[in-house]
Design an enzyme around this catalytic site. Sequence first.
Site, PDB file in Angstrom:
ATOM      1  N   ASP A   1     -39.928  34.373   6.630  1.00 49.15           N
ATOM      2  CA  ASP A   1     -41.380  34.615   6.659  1.00 49.15           C
ATOM      3  C   ASP A   1     -41.675  35.472   7.896  1.00 49.15           C
ATOM      4  O   ASP A   1     -40.791  36.206   8.345  1.00 49.15           O
ATOM      5  CB  ASP A   1     -42.121  33.269   6.642  1.00 49.15           C
ATOM      6  CG  ASP A   1     -43.506  33.384   6.030  1.00 49.15           C
ATOM      7  OD1 ASP A   1     -44.266  34.249   6.477  1.00 49.15           O
ATOM      8  OD2 ASP A   1     -43.842  32.617   5.095  1.00 49.15           O
TER       9      ASP A   1
ATOM     10  N   HIS B   1     -40.989  38.921   7.467  1.00 45.88           N
ATOM     11  CA  HIS B   1     -42.235  39.537   7.011  1.00 45.88           C
ATOM     12  C   HIS B   1     -42.948  40.305   8.124  1.00 45.88           C
ATOM     13  O   HIS B   1     -44.114  40.626   8.008  1.00 45.88           O
ATOM     14  CB  HIS B   1     -43.161  38.486   6.400  1.00 45.88           C
ATOM     15  CG  HIS B   1     -42.624  37.899   5.126  1.00 45.88           C
ATOM     16  ND1 HIS B   1     -43.310  36.964   4.380  1.00 45.88           N
ATOM     17  CD2 HIS B   1     -41.460  38.116   4.476  1.00 45.88           C
ATOM     18  CE1 HIS B   1     -42.581  36.638   3.317  1.00 45.88           C
ATOM     19  NE2 HIS B   1     -41.452  37.312   3.356  1.00 45.88           N
TER      20      HIS B   1
END
Length: 390
Positions: free
Chosen positions: A215, A238
């Site tokens: 993430d 991310h």
Amino acid sequence: MSSSYLLLLFFLLNSSTSSATITYNILHYGAKSGGKSDSSKAFLSAWGAACATTSPATIYVPQGRFLLKNVYFYGEHCRNRAITIRIDGVLAAPSDYNVLGNSGSWIKFERVTGVSIYGGTLDGQGTSLWACKHSGKKCPQGAKSLAFYNSNKIIISGLASINSQMFHIVMDGCHNVKLQGVRVSASGNSPNTDGIHLQSSSGVTVLNSHISTGDDCISIGPGNSNVWIEKIACGPGHGISIGSLGWAQQEPGVQNVTVKSVTFTGTENGVRIKTWARPSHGFVKGVLFQHLQMVNVQNPIIIDQNYCPGEKNCPHQASDIKISGVTYEDIHGTSATEVGVKLDCSKAYPCDRIRLEDVKLTYKNKPVEAICTNVGGKLLASADDNSCLL
Ligand SMILES: *[C@@H]1O[C@H](CO)[C@@H](O)[C@H](O)[C@H]1NC(C)=O
């Protein structure tokens, strides 16, 4: 001068010159390496002993693998303002994810002041929980590996965090925090494993760290100010994200954030600001993104104020978060998609004072496209589509 006054003076001088650090080795409190027997109690006993003194104290974790269930370190009754936790070994979470379950945090510090962690590896043993989450079965939420709440003067240096069940490291309500030489690693498809998450904190510095995860490498939630992030390698992951913001109706803003000298490799985003498309009052102001290198990044530069996953809870609404004073400077490299710059701002509160300078990104050896909606600012010295900003 009375003799008792002299005695006091002598005592003060003496104690300030002889504040030798006391070491509390967790083996002396019953910890056992080998990764099989639970060392939580030993760790907590060492903490209790360190907290009972006011001289600088070191809690020492020697080499070896130490199994820990949830351990919560509370500062309310801690007299000590200088506790160092020096780790040569590995702290391992239980391999059965049901043990930590929905407990929130695995290793948690709350209301502590002056805690430093040097070295060590935290092994969150998250792989089986990720597999459960991927399978679509009902699974517990999992635990954040290391979380500090409402704490001050925190240093984390040379720590590695691997395979956390959820977020790796969290600072929530903390002030005066330094993280350096941190290594975070988890698989690129591990769900919800943000590397470092900041919330309601100020004066946080993150330096010289290497983050590979599933993430955000670093996520900056509501209520953060004076954040400095420098010399980070991010990927997979991310990217570095301000947000998500604007879920709650009234939210403290984010201000004075610097992100510089970061390399993003194969990440989903480079630098992102993300707000829910919901009516919520808040702001982002005073952000500098500088000296960034993008290597095959899907969305190198992105503002998304229309975030509404699954079109649930927010369809057709606008964000009321005002984004202003954001500078993108000296950003180079490659995009994995045609649109390398996407600034999608709120129609209710357009972004303003957005500045792009020396931003050169390519997709298949051609300049990327830029798409801007509801944006005011200046695009300078870029070969790219300069019809994007006003
Ligand atoms: C912004 O934050 C930095 C630390 O990241 C700090 O040194 C600086 O003083 C802050 N600026 C303002 C105006 O508060």
